[in-house]
Scaffold this active site. Sequence first.
Site, PDB file in Angstrom:
ATOM      1  N   ARG A   1      30.477 -36.971  -3.737  1.00 45.95           N
ATOM      2  CA  ARG A   1      30.940 -36.027  -4.760  1.00 45.95           C
ATOM      3  C   ARG A   1      30.814 -34.591  -4.241  1.00 45.95           C
ATOM      4  O   ARG A   1      31.710 -33.796  -4.338  1.00 45.95           O
ATOM      5  CB  ARG A   1      30.066 -36.205  -6.003  1.00 45.95           C
ATOM      6  CG  ARG A   1      30.828 -36.239  -7.270  1.00 45.95           C
ATOM      7  CD  ARG A   1      29.963 -36.609  -8.410  1.00 45.95           C
ATOM      8  NE  ARG A   1      28.561 -36.800  -7.983  1.00 45.95           N
ATOM      9  CZ  ARG A   1      27.575 -37.089  -8.806  1.00 45.95           C
ATOM     10  NH1 ARG A   1      27.798 -37.225 -10.068  1.00 45.95           N
ATOM     11  NH2 ARG A   1      26.342 -37.263  -8.365  1.00 45.95           N
TER      12      ARG A   1
ATOM     13  N   GLU B   1      26.626 -59.593 -13.106  1.00 41.29           N
ATOM     14  CA  GLU B   1      25.609 -60.450 -12.493  1.00 41.29           C
ATOM     15  C   GLU B   1      24.588 -60.908 -13.530  1.00 41.29           C
ATOM     16  O   GLU B   1      24.327 -60.179 -14.469  1.00 41.29           O
ATOM     17  CB  GLU B   1      24.914 -59.717 -11.342  1.00 41.29           C
ATOM     18  CG  GLU B   1      24.257 -58.407 -11.744  1.00 41.29           C
ATOM     19  CD  GLU B   1      23.769 -57.595 -10.553  1.00 41.29           C
ATOM     20  OE1 GLU B   1      24.516 -57.419  -9.584  1.00 41.29           O
ATOM     21  OE2 GLU B   1      22.612 -57.141 -10.629  1.00 41.29           O
TER      22      GLU B   1
ATOM     23  N   HIS C   1      20.818 -59.200  -5.823  1.00 37.64           N
ATOM     24  CA  HIS C   1      20.299 -57.886  -6.246  1.00 37.64           C
ATOM     25  C   HIS C   1      18.848 -57.694  -5.776  1.00 37.64           C
ATOM     26  O   HIS C   1      17.940 -57.536  -6.592  1.00 37.64           O
ATOM     27  CB  HIS C   1      20.409 -57.721  -7.758  1.00 37.64           C
ATOM     28  CG  HIS C   1      20.401 -56.281  -8.204  1.00 37.64           C
ATOM     29  ND1 HIS C   1      21.157 -55.811  -9.239  1.00 37.64           N
ATOM     30  CD2 HIS C   1      19.733 -55.198  -7.742  1.00 37.64           C
ATOM     31  CE1 HIS C   1      20.942 -54.517  -9.414  1.00 37.64           C
ATOM     32  NE2 HIS C   1      20.073 -54.122  -8.490  1.00 37.64           N
ATOM     33  N   ILE C   2      18.665 -57.715  -4.457  1.00 39.04           N
ATOM     34  CA  ILE C   2      17.307 -57.604  -3.892  1.00 39.04           C
ATOM     35  C   ILE C   2      17.170 -56.370  -3.001  1.00 39.04           C
ATOM     36  O   ILE C   2      16.280 -56.312  -2.153  1.00 39.04           O
ATOM     37  CB  ILE C   2      16.927 -58.877  -3.082  1.00 39.04           C
ATOM     38  CG1 ILE C   2      17.953 -59.151  -1.965  1.00 39.04           C
ATOM     39  CG2 ILE C   2      16.777 -60.087  -4.007  1.00 39.04           C
ATOM     40  CD1 ILE C   2      17.487 -60.225  -0.966  1.00 39.04           C
ATOM     41  N   GLY C   3      18.031 -55.379  -3.221  1.00 42.50           N
ATOM     42  CA  GLY C   3      18.027 -54.201  -2.345  1.00 42.50           C
ATOM     43  C   GLY C   3      16.650 -53.588  -2.145  1.00 42.50           C
ATOM     44  O   GLY C   3      16.260 -53.253  -1.026  1.00 42.50           O
TER      45      GLY C   3
ATOM     46  N   GLY D   1      23.803 -39.878  -1.070  1.00 44.75           N
ATOM     47  CA  GLY D   1      22.538 -39.418  -1.642  1.00 44.75           C
ATOM     48  C   GLY D   1      21.401 -39.850  -0.708  1.00 44.75           C
ATOM     49  O   GLY D   1      21.617 -40.104   0.475  1.00 44.75           O
ATOM     50  N   ARG D   2      20.230 -39.984  -1.288  1.00 42.20           N
ATOM     51  CA  ARG D   2      19.063 -40.321  -0.452  1.00 42.20           C
ATOM     52  C   ARG D   2      19.245 -41.646   0.287  1.00 42.20           C
ATOM     53  O   ARG D   2      18.934 -41.770   1.467  1.00 42.20           O
ATOM     54  CB  ARG D   2      17.798 -40.388  -1.326  1.00 42.20           C
ATOM     55  CG  ARG D   2      17.203 -39.052  -1.677  1.00 42.20           C
ATOM     56  CD  ARG D   2      15.952 -39.271  -2.516  1.00 42.20           C
ATOM     57  NE  ARG D   2      16.280 -40.162  -3.632  1.00 42.20           N
ATOM     58  CZ  ARG D   2      16.589 -39.730  -4.857  1.00 42.20           C
ATOM     59  NH1 ARG D   2      16.550 -38.444  -5.122  1.00 42.20           N
ATOM     60  NH2 ARG D   2      16.892 -40.565  -5.814  1.00 42.20           N
TER      61      ARG D   2
ATOM     62  N   ALA E   1      25.028 -51.054  -4.019  1.00 46.53           N
ATOM     63  CA  ALA E   1      24.843 -50.017  -5.044  1.00 46.53           C
ATOM     64  C   ALA E   1      24.787 -50.636  -6.436  1.00 46.53           C
ATOM     65  O   ALA E   1      23.698 -50.878  -6.974  1.00 46.53           O
ATOM     66  CB  ALA E   1      25.964 -48.995  -4.933  1.00 46.53           C
ATOM     67  N   ARG E   2      25.960 -50.911  -7.001  1.00 42.85           N
ATOM     68  CA  ARG E   2      26.030 -51.515  -8.333  1.00 42.85           C
ATOM     69  C   ARG E   2      27.285 -52.359  -8.443  1.00 42.85           C
ATOM     70  O   ARG E   2      28.334 -51.988  -7.905  1.00 42.85           O
ATOM     71  CB  ARG E   2      26.137 -50.430  -9.407  1.00 42.85           C
ATOM     72  CG  ARG E   2      24.826 -49.944  -9.957  1.00 42.85           C
ATOM     73  CD  ARG E   2      24.060 -50.993 -10.763  1.00 42.85           C
ATOM     74  NE  ARG E   2      22.815 -50.447 -11.239  1.00 42.85           N
ATOM     75  CZ  ARG E   2      21.678 -50.415 -10.532  1.00 42.85           C
ATOM     76  NH1 ARG E   2      21.617 -50.923  -9.318  1.00 42.85           N
ATOM     77  NH2 ARG E   2      20.585 -49.899 -11.049  1.00 42.85           N
TER      78      ARG E   2
HETATM   79  C1  DGY Z   1      17.736 -49.788  -8.647  1.00 37.54           C
HETATM   80  O1  DGY Z   1      16.664 -49.273  -8.355  1.00 37.54           O
HETATM   81  O2  DGY Z   1      18.587 -49.216  -9.315  1.00 37.54           O
HETATM   82  C2  DGY Z   1      17.935 -51.192  -8.179  1.00 37.54           C
HETATM   83  O3  DGY Z   1      19.246 -51.575  -8.270  1.00 37.54           O
HETATM   84  C3  DGY Z   1      17.035 -52.141  -8.928  1.00 37.54           C
HETATM   85  O4  DGY Z   1      17.491 -52.269 -10.189  1.00 37.54           O
END
Ligand code: DGY
Length: 321
Positions: free
Chosen positions: A178, A268, A286-288, A156-157, A238-239
């Site tokens: 996908r 987390e 989780h600091i993306g 994706g983006r 991602a997650r």
């Molecule tokens: C998002 O934008 O989904 C990041 O993971 C921050 O929650």
Amino acid sequence: MKRKVLITRGVFPEIVEALAQRFEVEHNPEDRPLPPEELARRLEGKHGAMATVMDRFDEPLLARSPELRVISNIAVGYNNIDIAACSKRGIRVTNTPGVLDDTTADLTWALLMAAARRVAEADAYVRAGEWKVAFGVRYFLGQDVYHATLGIIGMGRIGQAIARRAAGFDMRVLYNNRNRLAEADERRLGAVYVERDRLFAESDFVVVMAPYSAATHHLVGAAEIAKMKPTAILVNTARGGVVDDAALVYALKHKRIAGAGLDVFEGEPALDRGYLELPNVVLTPHIGSASAATRMTMCRLAADNLTAVLEGRTPPNLVNA
Ligand code: DGY
């Protein structure tokens, strides 16, 4: 009468002030997520919620908040929200896509490079006073990034922003998504579509950028890791839950792959304790999207989305049309 809004987490004061000019705002100023019961209680009578991915909005919670009209996530992801239940209740859900792509791609690269060149491990070594001999030919040997093969799962983006950066390292880029991209986009990105098995087998760096859903749960597990090169590095920004943490801890511990860079984890912040004992994994909390400018932009966009719904307009980023 002003409509009532809950901001579930500490955000920037200017955002609270801007919303307070239009709405009656209740704000949890802390960085602590509200426990489910407290969230439910504070949501009572509210028409809007500005929330983070740590706030779980499920049917029992929504049932206790019949006035709720909008949940504005300060995030591009919205796997914390039961979208079908919201739609049934006429609750609009919004997110903040587009504004965090480059910032998240930058952190993905930071983790990739830190894991490849063992930056965190070397930093810990220096800080611990273990650096006794000035230069060692075999000190901290890592992996080259330039000319290597990068495999991106989820184009994706953000995946595309990650791919664009690979050109600077003269990398070969494989991807799986996908839906396959248009030929012109593949050419522009210099990315080749391959089946997932081939991506795992041929990549020196595998980056996971797929959203979490039932379909992507443990998309990368023991079987997929077994297909990777022993020198490969896995990066997940991602997650949590897209990667099977127990399988990855096992693989890293037994050197089935060389390393990992992780910003997200299952359950987390209570991550698998096995990671903490491993030198070949770089961990961030989780600091993306956490640059000062991007987090401010995300909050502004979330406030605009919330305001639009409560003022009867179509919000810029509606998830459930
Ligand atoms: C998002 O934008 O989904 C990041 O993971 C921050 O929650």
